[in-house]
Design an enzyme around this catalytic site. Structure first.
Site, mmCIF file in Angstrom:
data_model
loop_
_atom_site.group_PDB
_atom_site.id
_atom_site.type_symbol
_atom_site.label_atom_id
_atom_site.label_comp_id
_atom_site.label_asym_id
_atom_site.label_seq_id
_atom_site.Cartn_x
_atom_site.Cartn_y
_atom_site.Cartn_z
ATOM 1 N N ARG A 98 0.746 -1.143 -0.057
ATOM 2 C CA ARG A 98 0.019 -0.095 0.051
ATOM 3 C C ARG A 98 0.842 1.198 -0.064
ATOM 4 O O ARG A 98 1.870 1.403 0.874
ATOM 5 C CB ARG A 98 -0.941 0.166 1.109
ATOM 6 N N HIS A 143 -3.020 11.010 1.058
ATOM 7 C CA HIS A 143 -2.381 10.752 2.179
ATOM 8 C C HIS A 143 -1.976 11.845 2.913
ATOM 9 O O HIS A 143 -0.547 12.272 2.975
ATOM 10 C CB HIS A 143 -1.618 9.703 2.069
ATOM 11 N N GLU A 188 -7.480 8.466 6.685
ATOM 12 C CA GLU A 188 -7.860 8.957 8.000
ATOM 13 C C GLU A 188 -8.478 10.523 7.915
ATOM 14 O O GLU A 188 -7.791 11.410 8.226
ATOM 15 C CB GLU A 188 -6.568 9.199 8.904
ATOM 16 N N ASN A 330 -7.134 1.897 9.974
ATOM 17 C CA ASN A 330 -5.611 2.070 10.649
ATOM 18 C C ASN A 330 -5.817 1.993 12.020
ATOM 19 O O ASN A 330 -6.428 2.863 12.749
ATOM 20 C CB ASN A 330 -5.104 3.412 10.115
ATOM 21 N N TYR A 332 -3.893 1.658 15.800
ATOM 22 C CA TYR A 332 -2.661 1.547 16.653
ATOM 23 C C TYR A 332 -3.025 1.249 18.101
ATOM 24 O O TYR A 332 -2.180 0.569 18.645
ATOM 25 C CB TYR A 332 -2.050 3.015 16.551
ATOM 26 N N GLU A 400 -3.357 -0.170 8.135
ATOM 27 C CA GLU A 400 -1.989 0.162 8.831
ATOM 28 C C GLU A 400 -2.100 -0.316 10.448
ATOM 29 O O GLU A 400 -3.145 -0.336 10.853
ATOM 30 C CB GLU A 400 -1.792 1.674 9.113
HETATM 31 C C1 NOJ Z 1 -1.169 7.050 10.464
HETATM 32 C C2 NOJ Z 1 -0.928 7.746 9.418
HETATM 33 O O1 NOJ Z 1 -1.689 7.351 8.227
HETATM 34 C C3 NOJ Z 1 0.496 7.547 9.041
HETATM 35 O O2 NOJ Z 1 1.094 8.510 8.039
HETATM 36 C C4 NOJ Z 1 1.379 7.836 10.086
HETATM 37 O O3 NOJ Z 1 2.742 7.702 10.127
HETATM 38 C C5 NOJ Z 1 1.132 6.676 11.116
HETATM 39 N N1 NOJ Z 1 -0.202 6.834 11.607
HETATM 40 C C6 NOJ Z 1 1.992 6.694 12.535
HETATM 41 O O4 NOJ Z 1 1.689 7.840 13.203
#
Ligand code: NOJ
Length: 506
Positions: A98, A143, A188, A330, A332, A400
Site C-alpha cells: 500500500r 494521504h 484518515e 488504521n 494503533y 495500517e
Molecule cells: C497513520 C498515518 O496514516 C501515517 O501516515 C502515520 O505515519 C502513522 N499513523 C503513524 O503515526
C-alpha cells in the site's frame, strides 16, 4: 454499577495471555502487506515538475513546527530508490504493497488541466516493478499532501474541492487502473480535518476550533463519493477493482459497565470515525445521530444561528451512502472512555468540548516512542467487533498497524506488538469477522509528520544521515517474514541471523 478502574484494568491485562495459540493459521487468500505514504518516503519534493504541497509549504515556512526541524524534501528518497523498496518487499515476501500518490506530483497545481507526465511516469515505473513480482498494489489517492495551490483556495473547507478531488481521482484511475485493483480515496478523515483545521497538529495547521473539522468532514464525504461513483460507473466495469476508504479507528472501551460509560464510548467512536464513515457505510447514511444532535444543541446554546455541523441534503445522503467496497482500518491503540474522566479545557467551541468525554490508558500498557501510542490488550479484536456491530459484514482491511521505537535494529517492542496484534486479528477471524488483509506500518522508517525522524515505525531502519539512505532490516522484519511465510505466529521463533535474502518464488 461502577467497577473500580484497577479491577477493570487487571481483568483486561489477563488477556495478554492469548499469546500462545500456536496452531492457528491465517486463512488462504488472506493478504499480508506493508504500507507507506508519498510525502513520508518519496523526497524529490520539487523534481521533474512536481508542485508544492501543504507539507512542503509547512516545513519550509515553519521548520520549528517539526520536532527535529526536518522535512520530507529527501525523506527515504524513494523517488530514486523505489527499486530497492520493491526488493525489500520481495525479501519480506509480502502479498501487497500500500502506497499513496502525491497529488501535486501528477497535477502540480492541483487542477486537472495540467498533467505532469514525468510524475505519471514515476508511478508507472513503481507499479510495473511491483506487479512484475506478483505483488498487489493498493493505492491511496490522498494521504495528506494537498497541492498548496488548492490550499490557497481554501483546501478542504471549499466545497469545490469535491470536484477537484474527483478530477484528480479520474486521472489516477485512468492512468493506473489497468494494474491497480485496490483504491483508497482517503487516509484518515479525522487526521485531515480535525488535526488540520481544528487542532493545528497537521498541515495546514489552521485553528478553526469547533468549526473547521465539521466543514471539512462534509466536503471529504462528498469528495469521496464523487470519486467512488466515477470509479464505479466508468472504470470498475472494465478494470474490475474495488474502491474503499481508510479511517483511523482506536479501541474505545467503556470505563465501567454503566449505561453512561457505554454512551461515552459510543460518542467517542462517533466523533473519531463515525463522523467520517457513517455517511458511507451505515444503513441510513448521514452523520451519526447522537453527535449530530449534540453539536446542534451546543451550537444553539453558544449563540450560533445554525449548527456548526451542517447536515447533508437527503439527496447528498443517498449519493454518499453505500460508496465503499471495503473499510480500511488504521489501528494503533485505544483507551477507556467515560464522562467522569473529562476535564473541561479551552478552546470552546471544539469537538472535544462538544462531547465532553475523557479517556484513560493504564500506565502498565507498554509505551511506544510516540507519546500517543500504547499497546492495548486485544485492541484489534475490539475494533473489528465495533466495526462489525456498526456496519455488519463489510469487508475490512487493516491498512495500517505498527509500533514506534527509536533508532536500532533490536526492536523487541515492535516484535511483541505485531505478535499480539496478529493474535488479536486471528481472534476476530475465528469469530467470522470479514477481515481480508493486514498491512504493517511501515515498510521502512520515514518522515513521521510533526515528529520528523525522531520516531521510527519501520520494519527496515533507514539511515537518514547517509546520502544513500541505506535500509537495514530490523528483527521485526524477520519475524513478520516468518509469520507471512508460515501463515502462523510462532512466539518462540528467533531469526538465525540478520542476513536478509529473497526466498524462491518472490
Ligand atoms: C497513520 C498515518 O496514516 C501515517 O501516515 C502515520 O505515519 C502513522 N499513523 C503513524 O503515526
Amino acid at each position: 454499577m461502577k467497577i473500580p478502574v484497577l479491577l477493570l484494568c487487571s481483568a483486561v491485562t489477563l488477556t495478554w495471555g492469548v499469546a500462545v495459540k500456536q496452531s492457528r493459521k491465517f486463512p488462504d487468500g488472506f493478504i499480508f502487506g506493508t504500507s507507506t505514504a508519498s510525502y513520508q518516503i518519496e523526497g524529490a519534493w520539487n523534481e521533474d515538475g512536481k508542485g508544492e504541497n501543504i507539507w512542503d509549504y509547512l516545513t519550509h515556512t515553519n521548520p520549528a513546527a517539526i520536532e527535529d526541524q526536518s522535512s520530507g524534501d529527501v525523506a527515504c528518497d524513494s523517488y530514486h530508490k523505489y527499486e530497492r523498496d520493491v526488493e525489500m518487499m520481495r525479501e519480506l515476501g509480502i502479498d501487497s504493497y500500500r502506497f499513496s500518490i502525491a497529488w501535486s506530483r501528477i497535477l502540480p497545481n492541483g487542477l486537472a488541466n495540467n498533467v505532469n507526465e514525468a510524475g505519471v511516469a514515476y508511478y508507472n515505473k513503481l507499479i510495473d516493478e511491483i506487479v512484475k513480482y506478483n505483488i498487489e498494489p493498493m493505492v491511496t489517492l490522498y494521504h495528506w499532501d494537498l497541492p498548496q495551490r488548492l490550499q490557497d483556495m481554501g483546501g478542504w473547507l471549499n466545497p469545490l474541492i469535491a470536484d477537484w478531488f474527483a478530477d484528480y481521482a479520474r486521472v489516477v484511475f485512468d492512468r493506473f487502473g489497468d494494474r491497480v485493483k485496490y483504491f483508497i480515496t482517503f487516509n484518515e478523515g479525522a487526521q485531515i480535518c480535525y488535526e488540520g483545521y481544528d487542532w493545528v497538529t497537521k498541515a495546514p495547521r489552521l485553528n478553526m476550533s469547533g468549526i473547521g473539522e465539521y466543514i471539512c468532514a462534509k466536503n471529504l464525504a462528498l469528495a469521496h463519493a464523487k470519486a467512488y461513483h466515477i470509479y464505479n460507473d466508468d472504470y470498475k466495469p472494465t478494470q474490475g477493482g474495488v474502491c474503499g476508504y481508510t479511517i483511523a479507528v482506536s479501541s474505545f472501551v467503556p470505563l465501567t459497565d454503566s449505561d453512561e460509560d457505554a454512551y461515552a464510548a459510543e460518542l467517542v467512536n462517533q466523533l473519531q470515525w463515525g463522523l467520517y464513515t457513517d455517511p458511507i457505510f451505515s444503513k441510513d447514511g448521514g452523520f451519526p445521530k447522537e453527535l449530530f444532535d449534540l453539536v446542534a444543541k451546543k451550537s444553539a446554546a453558544q449563540g450560533f444561528p445554525r449548527s456548526r455541523l451542517t447536515d447533508f441534503t437527503e439527496e447528498e445522503k443517498a449519493y454518499i451512502r453505500g460508496t465503499g467496497d471495503f473499510f480500511g482500518v488504521n489501528h494503533y491503540s485505544g483507551s477507556f472512555a467515560s464522562a467522569s474522566l473529562y476535564t473541561p479545557q479551552p478552546p470552546v467551541p471544539s469537538p472535544k468540548d462538544d462531547i465532553e468525554i475523557g479517556q484513560f490508558a493504564p500506565d502498565d500498557w507498554p509505551q511506544a516512542a510516540s507519546f500517543w501510542l500504547k499497546q492495548m490488550p486485544d485492541s484489534i479484536y475490539i475494533v473489528l467487533k465495533n466495526i462489525q456491530k456498526r456496519y455488519g459484514d463489510v469487508p475490512i482491511y487493516i491498512t495500517e498497524n505498527g509500533w514506534s521505537t527509536h533508532e536500532g535494529i533490536e526492536d523487541e517492542g515492535r516484535v511483541a506488538y505485531y505478535r499480539a496484534a496478529l493474535e488479536s486479528a486471528l481472534d476476530a477471524l475465528d469469530e467470522g469477522i470479514n477481515l481480508k488483509g493486514y498491512y504493517a506500518w511501515s515498510l521502512m522508517d520515514n518522515f513521521e509528520w510533526m515528529a520528523g525522524y525522531t520516531e521510527r515505525f519501520g520494519l527496515y531502519e533507514v539511515d537518514f544521515e547517509d546520502p544513500e539512505r541505506t535500509r537495514t532490516p530490523r528483527k521485526s522484519a524477520f519475524i513478520y517474514k516468518q509469520i507471512m511465510k508460515t501463515r502462523t505466529i510462532d512466539h518462540d521463533y528467533e531469526p538465525e541471523s540478520y542476513v536478509m535474502t529473497i526466498d524462491e518464488g518472490h
